[in-house]
Design an enzyme around this catalytic site. Sequence first.
Site, short mmCIF file in Angstrom:
data_model
loop_
_atom_site.label_atom_id
_atom_site.label_comp_id
_atom_site.label_asym_id
_atom_site.label_seq_id
_atom_site.Cartn_x
_atom_site.Cartn_y
_atom_site.Cartn_z
CG HIS A 196 -2.12 -1.12 1.05
ND1 HIS A 196 -2.18 -2.04 2.14
CD2 HIS A 196 -3.09 -1.26 0.03
CE1 HIS A 196 -3.12 -2.99 1.75
NE2 HIS A 196 -3.69 -2.49 0.38
CG ASP A 240 -5.44 -2.42 -3.99
OD1 ASP A 240 -5.99 -2.13 -3.23
OD2 ASP A 240 -5.01 -3.41 -4.42
CB SER A 241 -7.71 -5.31 -9.74
OG SER A 241 -6.49 -5.93 -10.53
CB THR A 242 -8.46 -9.94 -7.90
OG1 THR A 242 -9.36 -9.37 -8.68
CG2 THR A 242 -8.98 -9.96 -6.21
CG ASP A 243 -3.50 -11.94 -9.29
OD1 ASP A 243 -3.78 -12.23 -7.93
OD2 ASP A 243 -2.44 -11.31 -9.47
CG ASP A 245 -7.36 -4.35 1.23
OD1 ASP A 245 -7.29 -5.07 0.63
OD2 ASP A 245 -7.02 -3.20 1.21
N GLY A 263 -15.09 -1.85 -11.99
CA GLY A 263 -14.29 -0.68 -12.37
C GLY A 263 -13.84 -0.32 -13.73
N1 SAM Z 1 -3.62 -6.31 -2.86
C1 SAM Z 1 -4.19 -7.37 -3.62
C2 SAM Z 1 -3.27 -7.99 -4.87
O1 SAM Z 1 -2.41 -7.37 -5.19
O2 SAM Z 1 -3.96 -8.88 -5.49
C3 SAM Z 1 -5.47 -6.70 -4.13
C4 SAM Z 1 -6.51 -6.55 -2.84
S1 SAM Z 1 -8.13 -5.70 -3.25
C5 SAM Z 1 -8.82 -6.65 -1.95
C6 SAM Z 1 -8.52 -6.24 -4.64
C7 SAM Z 1 -10.00 -6.08 -5.01
O3 SAM Z 1 -10.23 -6.02 -6.36
C8 SAM Z 1 -11.00 -6.84 -4.34
O4 SAM Z 1 -11.71 -6.26 -3.38
C9 SAM Z 1 -11.81 -7.18 -5.61
O5 SAM Z 1 -13.36 -7.35 -5.12
C10 SAM Z 1 -11.81 -5.99 -6.55
N2 SAM Z 1 -12.00 -6.16 -7.97
C11 SAM Z 1 -11.91 -7.27 -8.65
N3 SAM Z 1 -12.41 -7.13 -9.86
C12 SAM Z 1 -12.88 -5.98 -9.88
C13 SAM Z 1 -13.47 -4.94 -10.90
N4 SAM Z 1 -13.71 -5.59 -12.23
N5 SAM Z 1 -14.00 -3.73 -10.58
C14 SAM Z 1 -13.65 -3.19 -9.27
N6 SAM Z 1 -13.31 -4.14 -8.18
C15 SAM Z 1 -12.78 -5.37 -8.69
#
Ligand code: SAM
Length: 288
Positions: free
Chosen positions: A69, A163-166, A93, A146
């Site tokens: 972060h 800051d998304s998932t993979d 988070d 997003g």
């Molecule tokens: N630090 C983590 C990493 O490097 O993988 C990311 C953490 S953060 C919790 C990832 C967030 O992305 C999740 O809360 C997930 O719900 C969100 N997310 C995934 N796809 C998304 C989308 N299309 N639009 C918005 N948020 C999304």
Amino acid sequence: MSERDPWPADWSVERLHGDHAQALRIETEFYDSATDHQRLRVFENPTFGRVMTLDGVVQVTEADNFIYHEMLTHVPILAHGAVARVLIVGGGDGGMAREVLKHRGVARVTMVEIDATVVEFCRSHLPGVSAGAFDDPRLELVIADGAGFMADGTDSYDVIIVDSTDPEGPGAVLFTDAFYADAKARLAPGGILVTQNGVPFLQGSELTGTMQAFRRLFADTTCYLATVPTYAGGPMAFGWGTDGPARGTDLATLQARFAETAITTDYYTPEVHLGAFALPPYVSRLIG
Ligand code: SAM
């Protein structure tokens, strides 16, 4: 337990990468259920504190989230020098918002998170990660995809943080050329787009794909690195795209800006900031 035994039930085993796994012992489990978008799990591990996984992949831990972060926020914000409006895509988070909001010059943070359950859950089970960010009047929380938000919106931002998932499941759309083009259109002059771009040693093709898309969009494209223990496989890459001069901000200027913020960090320093852009050949070859 022999090498070939399956892991006992009280271990969370992440298999993000085909023939590589990461396992964390579950001392106490707080939640394990499916949201509308993904499987959400929160448990306590003696070393990393509370851990949240989505679809079995570590998203955030209380112990090491500061590295990720701090590096995805203070690097673009201090390089830019006059950030007023920030967009966070994902970040459920609250850790990214926590660090952005430490900058008193930031007037507004918009956070677009697809999964309301992640936000609700992290607020109650991982409160140390957001540390009050969700209650900051400067934060605007939007529950939406997003990609759609980026395509349909008209506001502009000085920094956009993905800051998304993979790139699997709901996160996949956030790694597309169309999304990056829409993000560029939402940047104010001199604005910077930074992205969570995985661990190059194990996810090199993702980084290459993002960098190829950025090269078509931005005058300045590169990535920078930081090692986060629970993002297994070596240093993690953060994509960097901008048409502005921010990456050339010198050490003395970064030091002055950082001192002026009076922000206390555990990983970021102006020296670490500049050093993070020094790429080893195996990474610079990936970004072309
Ligand atoms: N630090 C983590 C990493 O490097 O993988 C990311 C953490 S953060 C919790 C990832 C967030 O992305 C999740 O809360 C997930 O719900 C969100 N997310 C995934 N796809 C998304 C989308 N299309 N639009 C918005 N948020 C999304």
